[in-house]
Structure formats: C-alpha cells, structure tokens
Design a protein around this motif. Structure first.
Motif, PDB file in Angstrom:
ATOM      1  N   ARG A   7       0.855  -1.192   0.000  1.00  0.00           N
ATOM      2  CA  ARG A   7       0.000   0.000   0.000  1.00  0.00           C
ATOM      3  C   ARG A   7       0.885   1.233   0.000  1.00  0.00           C
ATOM      4  N   TYR A   8       0.596   2.146  -0.926  1.00  0.00           N
ATOM      5  CA  TYR A   8       1.256   3.436  -0.970  1.00  0.00           C
ATOM      6  C   TYR A   8       0.200   4.503  -0.747  1.00  0.00           C
ATOM      7  N   ILE A   9       0.517   5.438   0.149  1.00  0.00           N
ATOM      8  CA  ILE A   9      -0.339   6.595   0.356  1.00  0.00           C
ATOM      9  C   ILE A   9       0.063   7.623  -0.696  1.00  0.00           C
ATOM     10  N   VAL A  10      -0.920   8.138  -1.421  1.00  0.00           N
ATOM     11  CA  VAL A  10      -0.668   9.093  -2.496  1.00  0.00           C
ATOM     12  C   VAL A  10      -1.579  10.307  -2.329  1.00  0.00           C
ATOM     13  N   ASP A  11      -1.146  11.445  -2.850  1.00  0.00           N
ATOM     14  CA  ASP A  11      -1.962  12.658  -2.772  1.00  0.00           C
ATOM     15  C   ASP A  11      -3.077  12.659  -3.808  1.00  0.00           C
ATOM     16  N   ASP A  12      -2.800  12.074  -4.973  1.00  0.00           N
ATOM     17  CA  ASP A  12      -3.725  12.119  -6.104  1.00  0.00           C
ATOM     18  C   ASP A  12      -3.739  10.731  -6.750  1.00  0.00           C
ATOM     19  N   THR A  35     -10.611   7.808  -3.988  1.00  0.00           N
ATOM     20  CA  THR A  35      -9.532   7.704  -3.008  1.00  0.00           C
ATOM     21  C   THR A  35      -8.815   6.360  -3.011  1.00  0.00           C
ATOM     22  N   PHE A  36      -9.136   5.475  -3.973  1.00  0.00           N
ATOM     23  CA  PHE A  36      -8.492   4.156  -3.978  1.00  0.00           C
ATOM     24  C   PHE A  36      -8.410   3.583  -5.385  1.00  0.00           C
ATOM     25  N   ALA A  37      -7.273   2.950  -5.657  1.00  0.00           N
ATOM     26  CA  ALA A  37      -7.095   2.187  -6.896  1.00  0.00           C
ATOM     27  C   ALA A  37      -6.057   1.106  -6.630  1.00  0.00           C
ATOM     28  N   MET A  38      -6.029   0.107  -7.508  1.00  0.00           N
ATOM     29  CA  MET A  38      -5.015  -0.927  -7.446  1.00  0.00           C
ATOM     30  C   MET A  38      -4.423  -1.090  -8.838  1.00  0.00           C
ATOM     31  N   VAL A  39      -3.088  -1.161  -8.895  1.00  0.00           N
ATOM     32  CA  VAL A  39      -2.369  -1.421 -10.130  1.00  0.00           C
ATOM     33  C   VAL A  39      -1.476  -2.632  -9.906  1.00  0.00           C
ATOM     34  N   ALA A  40      -1.108  -3.319 -10.994  1.00  0.00           N
ATOM     35  CA  ALA A  40      -0.321  -4.548 -10.853  1.00  0.00           C
ATOM     36  C   ALA A  40       0.813  -4.591 -11.864  1.00  0.00           C
ATOM     37  N   HIS A  41       1.886  -5.245 -11.441  1.00  0.00           N
ATOM     38  CA  HIS A  41       3.064  -5.490 -12.282  1.00  0.00           C
ATOM     39  C   HIS A  41       3.522  -6.895 -11.939  1.00  0.00           C
ATOM     40  N   GLY A  42       3.168  -7.862 -12.772  1.00  0.00           N
ATOM     41  CA  GLY A  42       3.488  -9.253 -12.438  1.00  0.00           C
ATOM     42  C   GLY A  42       2.778  -9.658 -11.152  1.00  0.00           C
ATOM     43  N   ASP A  43       3.543 -10.184 -10.197  1.00  0.00           N
ATOM     44  CA  ASP A  43       2.980 -10.619  -8.918  1.00  0.00           C
ATOM     45  C   ASP A  43       2.940  -9.520  -7.865  1.00  0.00           C
ATOM     46  N   LEU A  46       0.021  -2.777  -6.253  1.00  0.00           N
ATOM     47  CA  LEU A  46       0.097  -1.570  -5.447  1.00  0.00           C
ATOM     48  C   LEU A  46      -1.316  -1.114  -5.145  1.00  0.00           C
ATOM     49  N   ALA A  47      -1.619  -0.998  -3.867  1.00  0.00           N
ATOM     50  CA  ALA A  47      -2.884  -0.434  -3.425  1.00  0.00           C
ATOM     51  C   ALA A  47      -2.610   1.050  -3.184  1.00  0.00           C
ATOM     52  N   GLY A  56     -10.701   2.449   5.187  1.00  0.00           N
ATOM     53  CA  GLY A  56      -9.705   1.933   4.259  1.00  0.00           C
ATOM     54  C   GLY A  56      -8.308   2.392   4.602  1.00  0.00           C
ATOM     55  N   GLY A  57      -7.389   2.163   3.654  1.00  0.00           N
ATOM     56  CA  GLY A  57      -5.977   2.419   3.886  1.00  0.00           C
ATOM     57  C   GLY A  57      -5.611   3.872   4.082  1.00  0.00           C
ATOM     58  N   GLY A  58      -6.464   4.806   3.642  1.00  0.00           N
ATOM     59  CA  GLY A  58      -6.182   6.221   3.812  1.00  0.00           C
ATOM     60  C   GLY A  58      -6.792   6.822   5.059  1.00  0.00           C
ATOM     61  N   GLN A  59      -7.386   5.984   5.891  1.00  0.00           N
ATOM     62  CA  GLN A  59      -8.081   6.439   7.096  1.00  0.00           C
ATOM     63  C   GLN A  59      -7.074   6.842   8.171  1.00  0.00           C
ATOM     64  N   ALA A  60      -7.400   7.884   8.936  1.00  0.00           N
ATOM     65  CA  ALA A  60      -6.562   8.323  10.049  1.00  0.00           C
ATOM     66  C   ALA A  60      -6.546   7.277  11.161  1.00  0.00           C
ATOM     67  N   MET A  61      -5.473   7.282  11.931  1.00  0.00           N
ATOM     68  CA  MET A  61      -5.355   6.395  13.096  1.00  0.00           C
ATOM     69  C   MET A  61      -6.299   6.889  14.197  1.00  0.00           C
ATOM     70  N   PRO A  62      -6.601   6.036  15.179  1.00  0.00           N
ATOM     71  CA  PRO A  62      -7.495   6.461  16.260  1.00  0.00           C
ATOM     72  C   PRO A  62      -7.028   7.727  16.989  1.00  0.00           C
ATOM     73  N   ASP A  63      -5.701   7.980  17.018  1.00  0.00           N
ATOM     74  CA  ASP A  63      -5.200   9.182  17.687  1.00  0.00           C
ATOM     75  C   ASP A  63      -5.223  10.415  16.782  1.00  0.00           C
ATOM     76  N   GLY A  64      -5.740  10.262  15.549  1.00  0.00           N
ATOM     77  CA  GLY A  64      -5.851  11.382  14.629  1.00  0.00           C
ATOM     78  C   GLY A  64      -4.693  11.510  13.650  1.00  0.00           C
ATOM     79  N   THR A  65      -3.647  10.725  13.798  1.00  0.00           N
ATOM     80  CA  THR A  65      -2.522  10.779  12.870  1.00  0.00           C
ATOM     81  C   THR A  65      -2.990  10.380  11.482  1.00  0.00           C
TER      82      THR A  65
END
Length: 129
Positions: A7-12, A35-43, A46-47, A56-65
């Motif tokens: 998983r990579y966090i991306v701005d756009d 806010t989400f896509a998946m791409v693939a290269h062989g095996d 990238l989320a 989902g993966g872009g959600q803040a942590m419980p402490d707000g981070t």
C-alpha cells in the motif's frame, strides 16, 4: 510465487495511476473510488490510497494521525538496462532522488512517484560466464 500487495499513500490517485501505468509498466486492476485504486506489475500489486475520512488504507489512526506519502521504504523493480531506463524516464520528466549507484549486487537508482513515494530501479550484476 504468491501475489504481494504493497500500500502506498498518495496525494492524487489519478496521477499515481497515470505514473505507474505510463512509466513503469503497471496495469490498472481497479479504481472503485476517487480515493483508492489498485495497479499490478506481475505478482506485485500496489494499493494506492489517498488520505481521507472514509474507511480503508487512507483512514486516520485512532489518535488522529493521518497517513502521508514519502519516506524511504520502497519496492524494487528489476530492469535489464538501467541506463536506458533512466534516460527514458528523465526524458519523460520523472524526478530522481539520486544518480545511479553501484552496490555489491548491482546498480540502482531511486525515483519518486507523483506523491513522493520512492521506487527503486535495480539492474543486478551479471555473473561472468
């Protein structure tokens, strides 16, 4: 070999899809939300997640981070001719963090995706035959 997902966090998300498919040979697998896509290269899959208030993966942590792109952890793509790959990517305007370096296993260079996440291109040393 099993499929591996990173998983990579991306701005756009759209810019990330364009970058990975146009420059690094990935194929778009899904893009079900802005806010989400998946791409693939062989095996390798990238989320790609944009920071958001939704689950989902872009959600803040419980402490707000909030998740953010960047850092030094990365995946590595093996290439046959690193010099040629770098020249082609530089001509396309891709940003590199460094110049080609030689290590014990081969040559490598780091480039940034549009959000600043690093990707390593690696050309292994060829054993003399």
């Amino acid at each position: 070999m099993a499929t591996v997902t990173v998983r990579y966090i991306v701005d756009d998300v759209d810019a990330a899809i364009d970058f990975y498919t146009r420059h690094l040979g990935f194929a778009e697998v899904m893009h079900p939300a802005p806010t989400f896509a998946m791409v693939a290269h062989g095996d390798l899959r990238l989320a790609l997640s944009a920071p958001s208030g939704a689950g989902g993966g872009g959600q803040a942590m419980p402490d707000g981070t909030r998740p953010e792109p960047g850092g030094w952890n990365r995946f590595s793509l093996e290439v046959d001719d690193l010099g040629a790959a770098v020249e082609e990517l530089r001509d396309a305007g891709v940003h590199f963090r460094n110049d080609i370096v030689v290590g014990v296993g081969g040559r490598q260079i780091l480039l940034d995706d549009p959000a600043g996440n690093p990707v390593e291109l690696f050309e292994p040393s060829r054993a003399a035959g």
